[in-house]
Design a protein around this motif. Structure first.
Motif, PDB file in Angstrom:
ATOM      1  N   MET A  28     100.849  56.716 -23.232  1.00 57.04           N
ATOM      2  CA  MET A  28     101.749  56.439 -21.944  1.00 57.04           C
ATOM      3  C   MET A  28     101.129  56.731 -20.532  1.00 57.04           C
ATOM      4  N   SER A  29     101.093  56.021 -19.653  1.00 56.58           N
ATOM      5  CA  SER A  29     100.657  56.659 -18.296  1.00 56.58           C
ATOM      6  C   SER A  29     101.697  57.696 -17.842  1.00 56.58           C
ATOM      7  N   PRO A  30     100.939  58.925 -17.375  1.00 53.45           N
ATOM      8  CA  PRO A  30     101.911  59.919 -17.089  1.00 53.45           C
ATOM      9  C   PRO A  30     103.071  59.637 -16.130  1.00 53.45           C
ATOM     10  N   LYS A  31     102.903  58.665 -15.245  1.00 51.63           N
ATOM     11  CA  LYS A  31     103.893  58.315 -14.191  1.00 51.63           C
ATOM     12  C   LYS A  31     105.005  57.487 -15.075  1.00 51.63           C
ATOM     13  N   LYS A  35     109.537  58.630 -17.226  1.00 51.57           N
ATOM     14  CA  LYS A  35     110.637  57.886 -17.125  1.00 51.57           C
ATOM     15  C   LYS A  35     111.426  57.803 -18.607  1.00 51.57           C
ATOM     16  N   THR A  36     110.627  58.382 -19.514  1.00 49.33           N
ATOM     17  CA  THR A  36     111.072  58.320 -21.001  1.00 49.33           C
ATOM     18  C   THR A  36     111.713  59.576 -21.222  1.00 49.33           C
ATOM     19  N   ALA A  37     112.144  60.237 -20.083  1.00 47.33           N
ATOM     20  CA  ALA A  37     112.596  61.837 -20.389  1.00 47.33           C
ATOM     21  C   ALA A  37     113.869  61.852 -21.438  1.00 47.33           C
ATOM     22  N   PHE A  38     114.287  62.786 -22.094  1.00 55.34           N
ATOM     23  CA  PHE A  38     115.537  63.007 -22.837  1.00 55.34           C
ATOM     24  C   PHE A  38     115.583  64.335 -22.941  1.00 55.34           C
ATOM     25  N   ARG A  39     116.975  64.721 -23.239  1.00 55.68           N
ATOM     26  CA  ARG A  39     117.335  65.972 -22.987  1.00 55.68           C
ATOM     27  C   ARG A  39     117.952  66.345 -24.511  1.00 55.68           C
ATOM     28  N   THR A  40     117.617  67.682 -25.081  1.00 56.15           N
ATOM     29  CA  THR A  40     118.328  68.032 -26.314  1.00 56.15           C
ATOM     30  C   THR A  40     118.994  69.379 -26.023  1.00 56.15           C
ATOM     31  N   PRO A  41     119.671  69.867 -27.036  1.00 62.37           N
ATOM     32  CA  PRO A  41     120.327  71.160 -26.569  1.00 62.37           C
ATOM     33  C   PRO A  41     119.371  72.370 -26.365  1.00 62.37           C
ATOM     34  N   GLU A  43     115.674  71.771 -25.250  1.00 61.28           N
ATOM     35  CA  GLU A  43     114.851  71.703 -24.112  1.00 61.28           C
ATOM     36  C   GLU A  43     114.729  70.178 -23.644  1.00 61.28           C
ATOM     37  N   ASN A  44     114.084  69.855 -22.705  1.00 62.72           N
ATOM     38  CA  ASN A  44     113.759  68.407 -22.062  1.00 62.72           C
ATOM     39  C   ASN A  44     112.322  67.909 -22.770  1.00 62.72           C
ATOM     40  N   PHE A  45     112.213  66.751 -23.027  1.00 66.37           N
ATOM     41  CA  PHE A  45     111.030  66.027 -23.350  1.00 66.37           C
ATOM     42  C   PHE A  45     110.766  64.866 -23.018  1.00 66.37           C
ATOM     43  N   TYR A  46     109.647  64.448 -23.046  1.00 62.82           N
ATOM     44  CA  TYR A  46     109.516  63.049 -22.687  1.00 62.82           C
ATOM     45  C   TYR A  46     108.156  62.590 -23.447  1.00 62.82           C
ATOM     46  N   TYR A  47     108.103  61.141 -23.825  1.00 58.54           N
ATOM     47  CA  TYR A  47     106.968  60.710 -24.835  1.00 58.54           C
ATOM     48  C   TYR A  47     105.785  60.705 -23.772  1.00 58.54           C
ATOM     49  N   THR A  48     104.725  61.074 -24.663  1.00 60.11           N
ATOM     50  CA  THR A  48     103.087  60.892 -24.220  1.00 60.11           C
ATOM     51  C   THR A  48     102.353  59.672 -24.756  1.00 60.11           C
ATOM     52  N   VAL A  49     103.339  59.157 -25.854  1.00 59.39           N
ATOM     53  CA  VAL A  49     102.649  57.878 -26.610  1.00 59.39           C
ATOM     54  C   VAL A  49     103.731  56.981 -26.576  1.00 59.39           C
ATOM     55  N   MET A  50     103.565  55.728 -26.601  1.00 57.49           N
ATOM     56  CA  MET A  50     104.609  54.567 -26.523  1.00 57.49           C
ATOM     57  C   MET A  50     105.499  54.903 -27.924  1.00 57.49           C
ATOM     58  N   PRO A  51     106.836  54.912 -27.833  1.00 54.72           N
ATOM     59  CA  PRO A  51     107.834  55.038 -28.731  1.00 54.72           C
ATOM     60  C   PRO A  51     108.145  53.576 -29.302  1.00 54.72           C
ATOM     61  N   PHE A  52     108.444  53.816 -30.415  1.00 54.31           N
ATOM     62  CA  PHE A  52     108.739  52.381 -31.247  1.00 54.31           C
ATOM     63  C   PHE A  52     109.956  51.648 -30.529  1.00 54.31           C
ATOM     64  N   LEU A  54     110.792  51.259 -27.339  1.00 51.77           N
ATOM     65  CA  LEU A  54     110.476  50.869 -25.933  1.00 51.77           C
ATOM     66  C   LEU A  54     110.576  49.514 -25.986  1.00 51.77           C
ATOM     67  N   LYS A  55     111.148  49.011 -24.823  1.00 52.55           N
ATOM     68  CA  LYS A  55     111.077  47.488 -24.524  1.00 52.55           C
ATOM     69  C   LYS A  55     109.743  47.146 -24.389  1.00 52.55           C
ATOM     70  N   ASN A  56     109.205  45.894 -24.936  1.00 54.73           N
ATOM     71  CA  ASN A  56     107.947  45.390 -24.803  1.00 54.73           C
ATOM     72  C   ASN A  56     106.753  46.136 -25.678  1.00 54.73           C
ATOM     73  N   ALA A  57     107.319  47.292 -26.491  1.00 57.53           N
ATOM     74  CA  ALA A  57     106.468  47.593 -27.235  1.00 57.53           C
ATOM     75  C   ALA A  57     105.343  46.709 -28.055  1.00 57.53           C
ATOM     76  N   GLY A  58     105.812  45.932 -28.678  1.00 59.90           N
ATOM     77  CA  GLY A  58     105.295  44.891 -29.710  1.00 59.90           C
ATOM     78  C   GLY A  58     104.290  44.188 -28.836  1.00 59.90           C
ATOM     79  N   THR A  59     104.630  43.618 -27.713  1.00 60.43           N
ATOM     80  CA  THR A  59     103.848  43.004 -26.913  1.00 60.43           C
ATOM     81  C   THR A  59     102.684  43.597 -26.386  1.00 60.43           C
ATOM     82  N   THR A  60     102.923  45.003 -25.890  1.00 54.04           N
ATOM     83  CA  THR A  60     102.017  45.821 -25.494  1.00 54.04           C
ATOM     84  C   THR A  60     100.889  46.178 -26.528  1.00 54.04           C
ATOM     85  N   TYR A  61     101.650  46.413 -27.681  1.00 58.01           N
ATOM     86  CA  TYR A  61     100.568  46.593 -28.899  1.00 58.01           C
ATOM     87  C   TYR A  61      99.840  45.290 -29.307  1.00 58.01           C
ATOM     88  N   GLN A  62     100.364  44.217 -29.137  1.00 58.98           N
ATOM     89  CA  GLN A  62      99.521  43.046 -29.647  1.00 58.98           C
ATOM     90  C   GLN A  62      98.215  42.814 -28.561  1.00 58.98           C
TER      91      GLN A  62
END
Length: 105
Positions: A28-31, A35-41, A43-52, A54-62
């Motif tokens: 994933m681009s750092p910027k 935008k993929t940040a999520f919170r758990t009881p 800690e806070n996290f965000y994805y550094t690689v494309m999650p399954f 994510l909208k348009n993940a299939g198109t991007t993969y192709q």
């Protein structure tokens, strides 16, 4: 699926590679990662690689697969959704093609 079968007929060797986890290898681009940040009881996290999911993940993969294997598509490699078929007529050439495919992966 008929197109994939037709394009592999007459080949001596076929290797089927399941790219199911391939989405995880697209960084994933750092910027955009922020935008993929999520919170758990805990800690806070965000994805550094494309999650399954994510909208348009299939198109991007192709698009990535087409860019990576552009010179091999239709000749030595067939790409169908998240699967790769590596095809060759001889064992020697198959080893070479597999080596190139794995280097690019």
């Amino acid at each position: 699926m008929d197109i994939l079968i037709d394009s592999t007929s007459g080949q001596g060797l076929l290797s089927f590679m399941d790219g199911f986890s391939g989405y995880n290898h697209i960084k994933m681009s750092p910027k955009d990662a922020e935008k993929t940040a999520f919170r758990t009881p805990y800690e806070n996290f965000y994805y550094t690689v494309m999650p399954f999911g994510l909208k348009n993940a299939g198109t991007t993969y192709q698009r990535v697969m087409t860019a990576v294997f552009h010179d091999m598509m239709g000749k030595e490699v067939e790409d169908y959704v998240d699967d790769l078929v590596v095809k060759s007529k001889t064992t020697k050439s198959h080893e070479e093609v597999l080596r190139r495919v794995l280097e690019r992966c």
